[in-house]
Design a protein around this motif. Structure first.
Motif: not given
Length: 228
Positions: A65-85
């Motif tokens: 989250a800190a890096l996504c916010d700093r650089y205004d980019v998304p997190l990319r993760i396999h859809q089967a693990d996205a629920y863990r976030l």
């Protein structure tokens, strides 16, 4: 394509900055790496295009989250693990005081953090088994990675391949493989991944695992007892 490794202070997670054509992606932003990654990126003048996660365990996503916010980019993760976030400690199971979840809480606390400090990234863009283009590739700016779904450690565990290396997350280590006894782990799926995905990789590829030293596919095929 270059790979720079920053080792997180929590569970020694290997965070990789993959660079191509002045663009970069950050893979597995473990707890405590954000400042080091930012310094590396800014010293070299790279442009971050995405944060990636090989799987959804929080020791690989805490600083996303800190890096996504700093650089205004998304997190990319396999859809089967996205629920863990949304529930990183709960999806590890084993309770707040014991097991992996308890050990992780203690490791995070050593940095002066608490589970309540965790934030999921605001922008999450999941991908499927074949990546973004339907043919097993994921592109972020000039960075182009091959994607291999590799379930077993978690449902959405993923390998990211450059022309010279595989970022293996917790699927493959030097001399070992990822554990399958945590929630979402599957021993049968791991055996299939090792047989049908890992064993078919180019033996000349370097392996940067989620924790521990770099190895090669050839070395692991020859000596890793789980790949015999």
């Amino acid at each position: 394509m270059e790979i720079h490794v920053v080792v997180a202070p929590v569970f020694a997670t290997n965070c990789c900055v993959v660079v191509a054509g002045g663009d970069c992606v950050v893979v597995d932003a473990g707890a405590g790496v954000a400042a080091q990654v930012a310094l590396l990126v800014e010293d070299h003048g790279w442009t971050p295009r995405a944060v990636l996660a090989t799987h959804g365990h929080v020791d690989h996503t805490w600083d996303a989250a800190a890096l996504c916010d700093r650089y205004d980019v998304p997190l990319r993760i396999h859809q089967a693990d996205a629920y863990r976030l949304a529930d990183p400690f709960g999806t590890l199971g084993l309770g707040p005081a014991g097991g992996v979840s308890g050990a992780l809480r203690q490791a995070v606390a050593a940095l002066g953090l608490a589970p309540e400090d965790y934030r999921a990234p605001a922008a999450v863009v999941p991908f499927g088994d074949a990546g973004d283009d339907g043919a097993g590739t994921l592109e972020a700016g000039a960075v182009r990675l091959q994607v291999r779904h590799a379930p077993g450690h978690t449902q959405g565990a993923t390998l990211f391949l450059t022309p010279d290396a595989v970022l293996a997350g917790d699927v493959l280590f030097a001399g070992s493989v990822g554990r399958t006894d945590l929630p979402g782990g599957d021993p049968a799926a791991m055996r299939a991944t090792l047989r049908e995905v890992v064993a078919l990789l180019d033996p000349g590829l370097a392996v940067v695992p989620g924790h521990g030293p770099t190895t090669t596919v050839g070395q692991e095929l020859a000596t890793n007892p789980f790949l015999g």
